[in-house]
Design a protein around this motif. Structure first.
Motif, PDB file in Angstrom:
ATOM      1  N   SER A 179     -19.909 -20.479 -41.088  1.00  0.00           N
ATOM      2  CA  SER A 179     -19.719 -19.165 -40.448  1.00  0.00           C
ATOM      3  C   SER A 179     -20.351 -19.137 -39.054  1.00  0.00           C
ATOM      4  N   LEU A 180     -21.388 -19.948 -38.859  1.00  0.00           N
ATOM      5  CA  LEU A 180     -22.036 -19.996 -37.545  1.00  0.00           C
ATOM      6  C   LEU A 180     -21.094 -20.641 -36.519  1.00  0.00           C
ATOM      7  N   ALA A 181     -20.453 -21.726 -36.927  1.00  0.00           N
ATOM      8  CA  ALA A 181     -19.491 -22.377 -36.029  1.00  0.00           C
ATOM      9  C   ALA A 181     -18.369 -21.411 -35.683  1.00  0.00           C
ATOM     10  N   ARG A 182     -17.926 -20.673 -36.694  1.00  0.00           N
ATOM     11  CA  ARG A 182     -16.861 -19.694 -36.504  1.00  0.00           C
ATOM     12  C   ARG A 182     -17.301 -18.605 -35.518  1.00  0.00           C
ATOM     13  N   GLY A 228      -5.063 -24.736 -46.297  1.00  0.00           N
ATOM     14  CA  GLY A 228      -5.771 -25.372 -45.195  1.00  0.00           C
ATOM     15  C   GLY A 228      -5.276 -24.917 -43.836  1.00  0.00           C
ATOM     16  N   PHE A 229      -4.101 -24.288 -43.821  1.00  0.00           N
ATOM     17  CA  PHE A 229      -3.474 -23.819 -42.584  1.00  0.00           C
ATOM     18  C   PHE A 229      -3.920 -22.383 -42.261  1.00  0.00           C
ATOM     19  N   MET A 230      -4.678 -21.792 -43.181  1.00  0.00           N
ATOM     20  CA  MET A 230      -5.063 -20.395 -43.040  1.00  0.00           C
ATOM     21  C   MET A 230      -6.373 -20.264 -42.280  1.00  0.00           C
ATOM     22  N   MET A 231      -6.389 -19.325 -41.336  1.00  0.00           N
ATOM     23  CA  MET A 231      -7.556 -19.116 -40.491  1.00  0.00           C
ATOM     24  C   MET A 231      -8.794 -18.771 -41.318  1.00  0.00           C
ATOM     25  N   GLU A 232      -8.611 -18.027 -42.405  1.00  0.00           N
ATOM     26  CA  GLU A 232      -9.794 -17.578 -43.161  1.00  0.00           C
ATOM     27  C   GLU A 232     -10.434 -18.697 -43.978  1.00  0.00           C
ATOM     28  N   PHE A 233      -9.711 -19.784 -44.216  1.00  0.00           N
ATOM     29  CA  PHE A 233     -10.257 -20.924 -44.966  1.00  0.00           C
ATOM     30  C   PHE A 233     -10.978 -21.834 -43.975  1.00  0.00           C
ATOM     31  N   TRP A 291     -13.213 -28.106 -39.164  1.00  0.00           N
ATOM     32  CA  TRP A 291     -13.431 -29.553 -38.999  1.00  0.00           C
ATOM     33  C   TRP A 291     -12.191 -30.218 -38.403  1.00  0.00           C
ATOM     34  N   PHE A 292     -11.044 -29.846 -38.944  1.00  0.00           N
ATOM     35  CA  PHE A 292      -9.781 -30.448 -38.496  1.00  0.00           C
ATOM     36  C   PHE A 292      -9.586 -30.282 -36.990  1.00  0.00           C
ATOM     37  N   ARG A 293      -9.828 -29.083 -36.498  1.00  0.00           N
ATOM     38  CA  ARG A 293      -9.578 -28.820 -35.073  1.00  0.00           C
ATOM     39  C   ARG A 293     -10.569 -29.569 -34.185  1.00  0.00           C
TER      40      ARG A 293
END
Lengths: 391, 400
Positions: A27-30, A339-344, A349-351
């Motif tokens: 959540s911090l990264a977000r 995995g394509f959903m913003m809330e997950f 990591w993928f990006r």
């Protein structure tokens, strides 16, 4: 020969993982993706207190003077936690100042780095993103006791958060003796600088930075005038191997999330991880990240030992580019739609890993360097030999 | 982490290289070239004795059984240098580690020194016509009769059975137990009455593959056991525990110099060839697509090397593998295939010419390698079975 972590290295790794596991949730990264500063200053100070920022900086300047391999291990854990801190850019600039700066420059900057009182970055790339001296057009013109810098830099990390930036400039055209490149330590608040944020898939803080007649005192020159290219090359090498470490950390965590998901997600009445197609994909993911990690450790170790390491660094980055991407993509595939959903969280990591595959040298650039070393010099090659780069 | 050999290890490598220079002359080379690489002509047998006398075989084994109580890394170094000239001195495949781990004192004392000197060689008798990847379904029977066992059945791909002194055999001792728990291992002389060896010729036989070819073996065998009576003291480990003894030995035999080198030597060969040669004036080393691909393969070869070093490091520390041996056994063989297939697209029609062709490049090495390299992904546990192991044992994924 022992390619595994020794006891002290293992301790550093575990301590870093434990600390970041507690203090640095996804959540911090977000949150930092949409934060103006882009990093939490409290976390930065904690990292300083833990000695991470001075890990491989000289003891006489407040650092711990530990081998670069230790910094690499911390970088790996920071990558694993996708910690939103300006760690990479600060370390790259600080290590360059430590290696090639004057005593005064070191004294004025490095103790503050170790204490967490400052953030640094570096600006190299311009329109042509290759890592060659001829791509540097940003000029620094001598005027009395100052140099005046004009030009545009691309893909500069954390410029908004940084207090100082190492800027790679052209001070002469290339001659037989040198490349006409010089390196300056520039205050980011200097008059004439504009910072244009770039929106990249990592949603990190990258900028286009425009220097319009920015005046810098002569005392901010790092190393010798016109002789800066070898300094820049060493900086690129350090930046690249440390980025590999960060990629390896993030990629392994991403793979673990994919494997965990495969154990729990049911389809056709059983966990999808019981299907061989998924099992073999998971096995490959681990082999890829293991390979990336081994290559990265070897490069870090050789660099730390002062051995030629630029071929090993290119091996690591080329492999990381291709295989870390394959891992994070595979993890997305295992997760399916969620995995394509913003809330997950998985995409965090993928990006980032995907973005890092495009920084500091494409696979083609690195392999071209390796091919030169393999094919364009006399002598027979043998696996395990030290391969010297060809200029 | 420490990614370099110590000064002592480097000195050992230099010494082995000097020994090879002094002891492997044209006659020895010619014998290596002209006999099946697994077999032992008189000169190679002599060479092996000298190597054993130097204390270079089974370096990591205990001294009391003929070893040196030495380092696994030292053993790797010796194996690498000899493997590069086509002579295996590793210490007998998967049998020796299994004997060390599960053998009785008597077995260790009688077998291990002979394995070191080369007087004892083991043929591997695991695979059967109906039991390959699913080895535990093997049917070869060993039935107790007083102090003996009587063995009946058939083994496939017993490669060295036509010259080995002993067979290292997996047989079923309890047909009613679950399939993994009714198997035992026996080691006994090949001249025991009732054993018949029949040759199976490989696609490398005619014309013969040059030395160093990945799976260049010209011959393997099928071996028949008809009322073969052996004393119960030939059993290795406990009765019905043979699956675990054998699997442990196989696991240790999946790593090391020879397995790594068969998958990466062609990377060196094609690069060294391309530096010094051309195809009728066309310098393939300057073709940008080929350069990129060769660099990519070179990087992969480094990963093979480092995975082998990881296995060696684990063994040196006395740790066991969870999945690392299997990882090495997936990555290297598949890499070897990618390299040899790439070479065929670099050299084009020249890469199809076999050893007897005057126009063949490197005596047909690349053509024969194309015929053999995929075998390394099949033997000693296929890459598919290895991936199953990595997924289940390494990553804890559930069985299907």
């Amino acid at each position: 020969m022992d390619v595994l972590l020794n006891e002290e290295e293992e301790m550093v790794k575990n301590a870093a993982r434990e600390f970041l596991g507690g203090e640095c949730p996804p959540s911090l990264a977000r949150a930092m993706e949409v934060d103006d500063l882009g990093y939490p200053p409290e976390l930065w100070s904690q990292m300083a207190q833990l000695g991470w920022l001075g890990m491989s900086l000289p003891e006489s300047l407040g650092g711990q003077g530990l081998p670069l391999t230790y910094l690499g291990i911390i970088m790996e854990e920071v990558g694993r936690a996708i910690a939103p801190v300006p760690f990479h850019s600060t370390m790259v600039a600080a290590l360059t100042i430590a290696a090639d700066g004057s005593q005064e420059q070191k004294q004025s900057v490095l103790p503050r780095v170790c204490q967490g009182d400052t953030v640094l970055t570096w600006a190299l790339t311009e329109r042509d993103p290759r890592f060659l001296p001829e791509t540097i057009a940003t000029e620094a013109v001598e005027q009395g006791d100052n140099f005046v810098i004009s030009g545009t830099k691309m893909f500069v990390d954390n410029f908004g958060a940084a207090e100082k930036c190492l800027v790679v400039c052209r001070t002469a055209s290339a001659s037989d003796g040198d490349q006409g490149i010089s390196l300056f330590l520039v205050d980011t608040g200097s008059a004439g600088i504009s910072n244009v944020p770039l929106t990249a898939i990592a949603r990190d803080k990258q900028s286009q930075v425009i220097f319009d007649n920015v005046s810098v005192p002569r005392s901010n020159l790092i190393g010798q005038i016109n002789q800066g290219w070898p300094v820049v090359q060493a900086m690129i090498d350090r930046a690249t191997v440390l980025l590999c470490a960060q990629m390896v950390g993030a990629t392994r965590k991403d793979a673990e999330m994919g494997i965990e998901y495969a154990k729990n997600r049911a389809a056709f009445g059983r966990p999808i991880g019981s299907f061989q197609s998924i099992q073999h994909l998971c096995a490959d993911m681990i082999l890829w990240v293991d390979g990336a990690q081994l290559l990265t450790y070897e490069a870090l170790w050789k660099m730390d030992q002062g051995l030629p390491s630029s071929i090993e660094i290119s091996q690591a980055k080329s492999f990381c580019n291709d295989k870390c991407e394959a891992v994070v993509r595979s993890s997305q595939v295992i997760h399916g739609g969620i995995g394509f959903m913003m809330e997950f969280d998985l995409h965090l990591w993928f990006r980032r890993v995907t973005s890092w595959t495009m920084r500091l040298g494409t696979s083609f650039e690195h392999r071209s360097k390796i091919a030169k070393a393999l094919l364009d010099q006399p002598g027979r090659v043998r696996l395990g030999m030290n391969l010297e780069p060809v200029p | 982490m420490e990614f370099a050999y110590t000064a002592e290890q480097q000195a050992l490598r230099d010494e082995v290289q000097r020994f090879i220079q002094e002891n492997v002359n044209e006659d020895v080379r010619s014998e290596i070239e002209n006999t099946d690489e697994m077999s032992q002509g008189p000169l190679v047998r002599d060479l092996r004795k000298k190597v054993a006398a130097k204390g270079w075989v089974g370096i990591s084994w205990p001294k009391e059984y003929g070893g040196q109580d030495g380092s696994r890394i030292d053993q790797y170094i010796v194996e690498e240098e000899f493997s590069r000239i086509g002579v295996g001195v590793g210490g007998a495949g998967s049998g020796a580690p299994a004997i060390l781990a599960a053998g009785t004192e008597e077995q260790k004392k009688t077998l291990l020194p002979g394995l070191i000197s080369g007087e004892i060689t083991l043929a591997l008798g695991f695979t059967e016509p109906q039991a390959g990847a699913d080895l535990a379904s093997l049917q070869c029977r060993a039935v107790r009769d007083g102090d003996d066992f009587v063995i009946n059945g058939q083994k496939m791909y017993t490669s060295s059975a036509h010259y080995a002194s002993h067979i290292y055999l997996m047989a079923r001792t309890d047909p009613d137990a679950p399939k993994h728990r009714g198997i035992s291992i026996f080691i006994f002389p090949m001249d025991t009455p009732g054993i018949t060896v029949r040759p199976l010729w490989t696609i490398q036989n005619d014309p013969p593959a040059p030395i160093g070819t990945t799976y260049g073996q010209r011959r393997t065998n099928e071996t028949f056991f008809e009322d073969v009576r052996v004393p119960a003291t030939c059993m290795l480990g406990e009765e019905n525990q043979g699956w675990y003894v054998g699997a442990m030995g196989l696991n240790l035999d999946r790593v090391g110099a020879s397995r790594y080198l068969i998958s990466v030597r062609r990377d060196e060969d094609i690069i060294n060839w391309a530096k010094d040669n051309d195809l009728g004036g066309h310098d393939v080393s300057q073709d940008p697509a080929i350069r990129d691909r060769l660099a990519e393969l070179w990087i992969e070869a480094q990963v093979c090397r480092l995975m082998t070093m990881r296995s060696m490091s684990l063994m040196e520390r006395g740790d066991t593998f969870t999945y690392e041996g299997a990882a090495e056994k997936v990555w290297a063989p598949e890499h070897g295939v990618r390299t040899t297939e790439t070479i065929s697209q670099i050299l084009g029609p020249y890469a199809q010419l076999m050893s007897t062709s005057e126009e063949a490049i490197e005596h047909g090495l690349f053509a024969h390698n194309l015929l053999g390299s995929f075998q390394s992904g099949i033997n000693h546990g296929s890459v598919q079975v290895m991936r199953d192991q990595i997924a289940r044992r390494g990553l804890g994924l559930p069985r299907g």
